[in-house]
Design a protein around this motif. Structure first.
Motif, PDB file in Angstrom:
ATOM      1  N   ASP A 187      59.514  26.556  23.705  1.00 41.84           N
ATOM      2  CA  ASP A 187      60.294  26.940  22.526  1.00 41.84           C
ATOM      3  C   ASP A 187      59.796  28.234  21.883  1.00 41.84           C
ATOM      4  O   ASP A 187      60.418  28.747  20.971  1.00 41.84           O
ATOM      5  CB  ASP A 187      60.419  25.790  21.502  1.00 41.84           C
ATOM      6  CG  ASP A 187      59.108  25.123  21.194  1.00 41.84           C
ATOM      7  OD1 ASP A 187      58.066  25.609  21.697  1.00 41.84           O
ATOM      8  OD2 ASP A 187      59.114  24.130  20.458  1.00 41.84           O
ATOM      9  N   ARG A 207      63.689  19.073  14.556  1.00 42.52           N
ATOM     10  CA  ARG A 207      64.315  20.135  13.755  1.00 42.52           C
ATOM     11  C   ARG A 207      65.686  20.517  14.292  1.00 42.52           C
ATOM     12  O   ARG A 207      66.433  21.212  13.642  1.00 42.52           O
ATOM     13  CB  ARG A 207      63.408  21.375  13.701  1.00 42.52           C
ATOM     14  CG  ARG A 207      62.223  21.185  12.759  1.00 42.52           C
ATOM     15  CD  ARG A 207      61.231  22.300  12.906  1.00 42.52           C
ATOM     16  NE  ARG A 207      60.524  22.239  14.172  1.00 42.52           N
ATOM     17  CZ  ARG A 207      59.756  23.206  14.651  1.00 42.52           C
ATOM     18  NH1 ARG A 207      59.599  24.316  13.961  1.00 42.52           N
ATOM     19  NH2 ARG A 207      59.135  23.056  15.804  1.00 42.52           N
ATOM     20  N   LEU A 210      52.184  12.059  20.898  1.00 44.66           N
ATOM     21  CA  LEU A 210      51.025  11.946  19.999  1.00 44.66           C
ATOM     22  C   LEU A 210      50.433  13.305  19.643  1.00 44.66           C
ATOM     23  O   LEU A 210      49.394  13.371  19.004  1.00 44.66           O
ATOM     24  CB  LEU A 210      49.952  11.054  20.644  1.00 44.66           C
ATOM     25  CG  LEU A 210      50.387   9.605  20.922  1.00 44.66           C
ATOM     26  CD1 LEU A 210      49.267   8.821  21.588  1.00 44.66           C
ATOM     27  CD2 LEU A 210      50.807   8.906  19.622  1.00 44.66           C
ATOM     28  N   GLU A 268      64.307  21.877  25.067  1.00 43.31           N
ATOM     29  CA  GLU A 268      63.979  22.937  26.030  1.00 43.31           C
ATOM     30  C   GLU A 268      65.130  23.230  26.989  1.00 43.31           C
ATOM     31  O   GLU A 268      65.061  24.145  27.787  1.00 43.31           O
ATOM     32  CB  GLU A 268      62.715  22.554  26.811  1.00 43.31           C
ATOM     33  CG  GLU A 268      61.472  22.359  25.947  1.00 43.31           C
ATOM     34  CD  GLU A 268      61.400  21.000  25.241  1.00 43.31           C
ATOM     35  OE1 GLU A 268      62.264  20.135  25.516  1.00 43.31           O
ATOM     36  OE2 GLU A 268      60.489  20.802  24.418  1.00 43.31           O
ATOM     37  N   ALA A 305      49.491  15.802  24.955  1.00 47.05           N
ATOM     38  CA  ALA A 305      50.400  16.195  26.055  1.00 47.05           C
ATOM     39  C   ALA A 305      49.612  16.905  27.160  1.00 47.05           C
ATOM     40  O   ALA A 305      49.792  16.635  28.350  1.00 47.05           O
ATOM     41  CB  ALA A 305      51.524  17.083  25.524  1.00 47.05           C
ATOM     42  N   PRO A 309      54.446  21.696  28.283  1.00 48.62           N
ATOM     43  CA  PRO A 309      54.698  20.450  27.564  1.00 48.62           C
ATOM     44  C   PRO A 309      56.112  20.439  26.996  1.00 48.62           C
ATOM     45  O   PRO A 309      56.507  21.361  26.286  1.00 48.62           O
ATOM     46  CB  PRO A 309      53.666  20.465  26.431  1.00 48.62           C
ATOM     47  CG  PRO A 309      52.973  21.778  26.503  1.00 48.62           C
ATOM     48  CD  PRO A 309      53.631  22.631  27.508  1.00 48.62           C
TER      49      PRO A 309
HETATM   50  P1  UTP Z   1      56.674  21.168  18.341  1.00 45.50           P
HETATM   51  O1  UTP Z   1      55.578  21.249  17.372  1.00 45.50           O
HETATM   52  O2  UTP Z   1      57.733  22.214  18.294  1.00 45.50           O
HETATM   53  O3  UTP Z   1      57.321  19.718  18.195  1.00 45.50           O
HETATM   54  O4  UTP Z   1      56.031  21.099  19.782  1.00 45.50           O
HETATM   55  P2  UTP Z   1      58.704  19.173  18.722  1.00 45.50           P
HETATM   56  O5  UTP Z   1      58.651  17.687  18.713  1.00 45.50           O
HETATM   57  O6  UTP Z   1      59.082  19.800  20.034  1.00 45.50           O
HETATM   58  O7  UTP Z   1      59.788  19.683  17.646  1.00 45.50           O
HETATM   59  P3  UTP Z   1      60.024  19.292  16.104  1.00 45.50           P
HETATM   60  O8  UTP Z   1      58.873  19.906  15.338  1.00 45.50           O
HETATM   61  O9  UTP Z   1      60.085  17.789  15.985  1.00 45.50           O
HETATM   62  O10 UTP Z   1      61.344  19.935  15.799  1.00 45.50           O
HETATM   63  C1  UTP Z   1      55.620  22.271  20.486  1.00 45.50           C
HETATM   64  C2  UTP Z   1      55.688  21.986  21.974  1.00 45.50           C
HETATM   65  O11 UTP Z   1      54.818  20.906  22.339  1.00 45.50           O
HETATM   66  C3  UTP Z   1      55.541  19.862  22.979  1.00 45.50           C
HETATM   67  C4  UTP Z   1      56.996  20.074  22.575  1.00 45.50           C
HETATM   68  O12 UTP Z   1      57.881  19.557  23.544  1.00 45.50           O
HETATM   69  C5  UTP Z   1      57.081  21.594  22.455  1.00 45.50           C
HETATM   70  O13 UTP Z   1      57.282  22.212  23.718  1.00 45.50           O
HETATM   71  N1  UTP Z   1      54.979  18.564  22.542  1.00 45.50           N
HETATM   72  C6  UTP Z   1      54.672  18.357  21.233  1.00 45.50           C
HETATM   73  C7  UTP Z   1      54.752  17.576  23.486  1.00 45.50           C
HETATM   74  O14 UTP Z   1      55.023  17.748  24.703  1.00 45.50           O
HETATM   75  N2  UTP Z   1      54.218  16.388  23.073  1.00 45.50           N
HETATM   76  C8  UTP Z   1      53.900  16.137  21.787  1.00 45.50           C
HETATM   77  O15 UTP Z   1      53.406  15.045  21.479  1.00 45.50           O
HETATM   78  C9  UTP Z   1      54.138  17.156  20.832  1.00 45.50           C
END
Ligand code: UTP
Length: 297
Positions: free
Chosen positions: A134, A18, A110, A29, A115, A11
């Motif tokens: 990440d 952040r 969402l 990513e 995802a 995902p």
């Molecule tokens: P994070 O909780 O790190 O969220 O998602 P984020 O949006 O990437 O980063 P911040 O918190 O706003 O800085 C963990 C993983 O889940 C994916 C993110 O891309 C990441 O790989 N993810 C999260 C999705 O694909 N979809 C979503 O709705 C939420």
């Protein structure tokens, strides 16, 4: 019979808030640790575990992530003409067989559960790994390989787990644990982001999972959990008691590259693993940090 693990979902549709402003026009990513983007570490790790089919769950502004796995013919030809063989090799290492990588869109971020649900057609009736790019794990045996081995031993679901300070349980998915042989832990319950006083343990899930396809049926309900998001942890919790469910204390060190300090730590740790860089980086750290010398000393 335990089905062989061949699929992985990655995902990558989150907003990466952040890391703003770095992530305004670039996917989180795609940020590099030393000289390789996070997504490529994740794909390499999955391949080392025998994964053959990959699904990226992407969203707006994430095109570069998909293009990263295309063959850059012109660039490769130029490198060849110029005799830049090491660089050419580095590019070729990420070539995947035709058709091995698929993408699905998550139109709105969402939550992680949502995802994964977006990848339901890719998953079909097969077990699948999830790698959150990440989370970067430095390990002798790649973390997903360790999980895949445990999965082929136990079947069901296996998640990679690590101890976290009790004060930090509200950042993670936390396990309620049963039998524990020091490596594999029986999972009795899962709670997303509990307050320290409510946390059933301090064992947290990191961004590596092997799940059974039945989890999709629970995600389908779109129940909102912590933070108003569709939480993967909540759907996984519903599988407990229906299929074997274990936590694996993996060998290795995990870096949370979604966090600025974790990302910097990863840069240093991975640079120190590189023979071509380690002496210079170590000398810099010693002067700059240990001896308190300023940048011009
Ligand atoms: P994070 O909780 O790190 O969220 O998602 P984020 O949006 O990437 O980063 P911040 O918190 O706003 O800085 C963990 C993983 O889940 C994916 C993110 O891309 C990441 O790989 N993810 C999260 C999705 O694909 N979809 C979503 O709705 C939420």
């Amino acid at each position: 019979m335990i089905k062989t693990l061949r699929k992985a979902v990655l995902p990558v549709a989150g907003l990466g808030t952040r890391f703003l402003p770095a992530t305004k026009a670039t996917a989180k990513e795609m940020l590099p640790v030393v000289d390789k983007p996070l997504i490529e570490y994740a794909v390499d790790e999955a391949r080392a575990a025998g994964i053959e089919q990959f699904c990226l769950v992407t969203g707006r502004g994430k095109t570069a992530l998909v293009e990263h796995f295309d063959i850059a013919y012109e660039l490769e030809a130029t490198l060849r003409e110029r005799g830049k063989h090491a660089e050419l090799r580095a590019l070729r290492e990420n070539h995947l067989p035709p058709g091995a990588i698929a993408t699905v869109r998550q139109q709105e971020p969402l939550g992680l559960g949502h995802a994964i649900w977006c990848a339901r057609s890719f998953i079909g009736d097969d077990p699948f790994a999830i790698l959150l790019p990440d989370d970067l794990v430095l390990a002798d045996v790649p973390c997903t390989r360790q999980l895949a081995d445990a999965y082929h031993e136990t079947g069901g679901c296996v998640v990679a787990v690590a101890e976290v300070p009790r004060a930090q349980t509200s950042r993670y998915g936390i396990l309620d644990i049963g039998r524990d042989d020091g490596r594999l832990v029986e999972v009795r319950g899962l709670v997303e982001k509990p307050r320290p006083e409510d946390a059933p343990s301090n064992l947290s899930i990191i961004g590596r999972y092997v799940l059974v396809p039945e989890v999709i049926g629970f995600l389908e309900r779109m129940d909102r959990g912590a933070g108003g998001e569709v939480q993967l942890t909540d759907a996984m919790a519903k599988l407990i008691g229906r299929v074997p469910f274990h936590g694996l204390r993996y060998q290795g060190r995990r870096f949370d590259c979604g966090d600025k300090v974790g990302f910097l730590e990863a840069q240093i740790a991975f640079a120190l693993k590189r023979p071509d860089m380690a002496p210079a980086v170590r000398a810099f750290l010693k002067n700059y940090v240990t001896d308190g010398a300023g940048p011009d000393a």
